[in-house]
Design a protein around this motif. Sequence first.
Motif, mmCIF file in Angstrom:
data_model
loop_
_atom_site.group_PDB
_atom_site.id
_atom_site.type_symbol
_atom_site.label_atom_id
_atom_site.label_comp_id
_atom_site.label_asym_id
_atom_site.label_seq_id
_atom_site.Cartn_x
_atom_site.Cartn_y
_atom_site.Cartn_z
ATOM 1 N N PHE A 1 27.230 -3.525 22.423
ATOM 2 C CA PHE A 1 27.987 -4.692 21.245
ATOM 3 C C PHE A 1 26.994 -5.178 20.786
ATOM 4 C CE2 PHE A 1 29.846 -4.130 25.594
ATOM 5 C CZ PHE A 1 30.078 -3.542 26.392
ATOM 6 N N GLY A 2 26.269 -5.010 19.804
ATOM 7 C CA GLY A 2 26.009 -5.620 18.642
ATOM 8 C C GLY A 2 26.664 -6.208 18.004
ATOM 9 N N ALA A 3 28.006 -5.515 17.710
ATOM 10 C CA ALA A 3 28.752 -5.604 16.085
ATOM 11 C C ALA A 3 28.953 -7.465 16.459
ATOM 12 C CB ALA A 3 29.565 -5.246 16.094
ATOM 13 N N PHE A 4 30.066 -7.391 17.621
ATOM 14 C CA PHE A 4 29.837 -8.824 17.948
ATOM 15 C C PHE A 4 29.180 -9.791 18.511
ATOM 16 C CE2 PHE A 4 30.731 -11.455 21.743
ATOM 17 C CZ PHE A 4 31.907 -11.893 21.179
ATOM 18 N N PHE A 5 28.125 -9.285 19.211
ATOM 19 C CA PHE A 5 27.016 -10.146 19.233
ATOM 20 C C PHE A 5 26.368 -10.528 17.747
ATOM 21 C CE2 PHE A 5 27.247 -9.235 23.657
ATOM 22 C CZ PHE A 5 27.360 -10.549 24.340
ATOM 23 N N GLY A 6 26.115 -9.738 17.007
ATOM 24 C CA GLY A 6 25.312 -10.528 15.626
ATOM 25 C C GLY A 6 26.991 -10.754 14.536
ATOM 26 N N PHE A 7 27.795 -11.164 14.980
ATOM 27 C CA PHE A 7 28.877 -12.137 14.245
ATOM 28 C C PHE A 7 28.853 -13.216 14.890
ATOM 29 C CE2 PHE A 7 32.856 -13.689 14.678
ATOM 30 C CZ PHE A 7 33.374 -14.036 13.490
ATOM 31 N N LEU A 8 28.999 -13.309 16.508
ATOM 32 C CA LEU A 8 28.129 -14.293 16.184
ATOM 33 C C LEU A 8 27.602 -15.247 16.288
ATOM 34 C CD1 LEU A 8 29.140 -14.464 20.588
ATOM 35 C CD2 LEU A 8 31.006 -15.297 18.762
ATOM 36 N N PHE A 9 26.168 -14.732 16.453
ATOM 37 C CA PHE A 9 24.985 -15.112 15.693
ATOM 38 C C PHE A 9 25.037 -15.494 14.144
ATOM 39 C CE2 PHE A 9 19.909 -15.397 13.760
ATOM 40 C CZ PHE A 9 19.877 -15.778 14.586
ATOM 41 N N PHE A 10 25.456 -14.899 13.272
ATOM 42 C CA PHE A 10 25.512 -15.344 12.021
ATOM 43 C C PHE A 10 26.988 -16.858 11.645
ATOM 44 C CE2 PHE A 10 23.329 -11.452 11.556
ATOM 45 C CZ PHE A 10 22.498 -12.227 10.355
ATOM 46 N N ILE A 11 27.711 -15.912 12.039
ATOM 47 C CA ILE A 11 28.932 -17.485 12.647
ATOM 48 C C ILE A 11 27.634 -18.807 13.234
ATOM 49 C CG2 ILE A 11 30.331 -18.900 13.408
ATOM 50 C CD1 ILE A 11 31.742 -16.755 11.909
ATOM 51 N N LEU A 12 26.991 -18.410 14.126
ATOM 52 C CA LEU A 12 25.776 -19.878 14.275
ATOM 53 C C LEU A 12 24.819 -20.097 13.172
ATOM 54 C CD1 LEU A 12 23.633 -20.034 17.626
ATOM 55 C CD2 LEU A 12 22.090 -19.727 15.597
ATOM 56 N N VAL A 13 24.614 -19.402 12.855
ATOM 57 C CA VAL A 13 23.257 -19.682 11.478
ATOM 58 C C VAL A 13 24.627 -20.642 10.070
ATOM 59 C CG1 VAL A 13 22.320 -18.690 9.278
ATOM 60 C CG2 VAL A 13 22.243 -17.644 11.664
ATOM 61 N N PHE A 14 25.140 -19.676 10.226
ATOM 62 C CA PHE A 14 26.417 -20.883 9.052
ATOM 63 C C PHE A 14 27.465 -21.844 9.375
ATOM 64 C CE2 PHE A 14 30.665 -22.231 8.349
ATOM 65 C CZ PHE A 14 30.686 -21.770 6.588
ATOM 66 N N ILE A 15 26.559 -22.196 10.286
ATOM 67 C CA ILE A 15 27.241 -24.032 11.408
ATOM 68 C C ILE A 15 26.329 -24.111 10.809
ATOM 69 C CG2 ILE A 15 27.687 -25.065 13.348
ATOM 70 C CD1 ILE A 15 28.986 -22.986 14.196
ATOM 71 N N ALA A 16 24.619 -23.697 12.209
ATOM 72 C CA ALA A 16 23.761 -25.206 11.702
ATOM 73 C C ALA A 16 23.391 -25.132 10.331
ATOM 74 C CB ALA A 16 22.894 -24.094 11.788
ATOM 75 N N ALA A 17 23.453 -23.933 9.121
ATOM 76 C CA ALA A 17 23.256 -24.658 7.899
ATOM 77 C C ALA A 17 24.419 -25.608 6.958
ATOM 78 C CB ALA A 17 23.283 -23.472 6.667
ATOM 79 N N ALA A 18 25.501 -25.184 7.044
ATOM 80 C CA ALA A 18 26.595 -26.431 6.472
ATOM 81 C C ALA A 18 26.290 -27.349 7.221
ATOM 82 C CB ALA A 18 27.983 -25.842 7.635
ATOM 83 N N THR A 19 25.941 -27.910 8.507
ATOM 84 C CA THR A 19 25.730 -29.350 8.854
ATOM 85 C C THR A 19 24.864 -29.600 8.512
ATOM 86 O OG1 THR A 19 24.613 -28.112 11.038
ATOM 87 C CG2 THR A 19 27.355 -29.016 11.300
#
Length: 307
Positions: A159-177
């Motif tokens: 399920f790497g595509a799903f967890f990879g998607f979640l992780f890079f959403i996380l990176v985006f949130i950290a960068a955006a804040t």
Amino acid sequence: VWHLVFMAFCAIVVVMGVVKGIEKMSKILLPALFVIVVVVAVRSVTLPGAGEGLKFLFVPDFSAVSSIGDLGNAMVQAMGQVFFSLSLGMGITITYGSYLKKESNIAKDTGIVVGLDSMAAILSGCAILPAVFALGFEPTAGPGLIFSILPAVFADMPFGAFFGFLFFILVFIAAATSAISLLEVVAAYFIDNFHWSRKKATIIMASLMALLGVFASLSMGPLSNVLIGGMNLFDALSFFTDKLLMPISAMLMCVFVGHVWGTDALMQELVIGSPSAIKLKKVLSVILKYIAPILILVILITGLLPA
């Protein structure tokens, strides 16, 4: 192009204001960040062979500090990480601090910020390193690990595509804040000192940041041959801010609070919402006047020495 889209998103949030924009967005993004990092961390630590990653993260390797010089270098790196992680020496702490209510418990709030920051760092380590070790990669790429090795890690993970998607959403949130906070600092400066409207200050400052960011981005591609002191523009800007401006700013802040404004005035502010903080007066005074400036100077000098 994506850099410009990102800056436009940050500008929209800041234009909306502190309460309706930054605070409202943070209440959505930051809890989402913690949920995502917990989900990814749980999946990462349950992979076969993930134990080596946890061992690498949590078990001290005393052979790496076999001399006083090694220990000093490790401490300096740790202090530098604290500076970066908590945004010490930046205008963020002053700008956001000015938005606090007068009766805010600053001592308690500080503990919460440091605690949650440390928790996020540990969870992020649990999300990344066990997966890296479990799938046979080396954790030596530094920040580039996120974009060079982790995609391959997620590709090999169930399920790497799903967890990879979640992780890079996380990176985006950290960068955006983080980026929203930095934009708010410069916008607030022009709002307070030049009486610009929030919209005008945000649009002008965001546009300048966006323009500079375009060249920084291209410096890792088409403009990679344009060097400043042997570094591309991105690395040169990073060196200038991380190695020079942040330590110098923090050191001057300590000198101002400890010797110019005075720790008595500081304590008057702290005890308004934190009566127990008066017990820390002598400790804070010594740290601000002497210990912190010396340690920050060590960070500054060490950062300027060739690797």
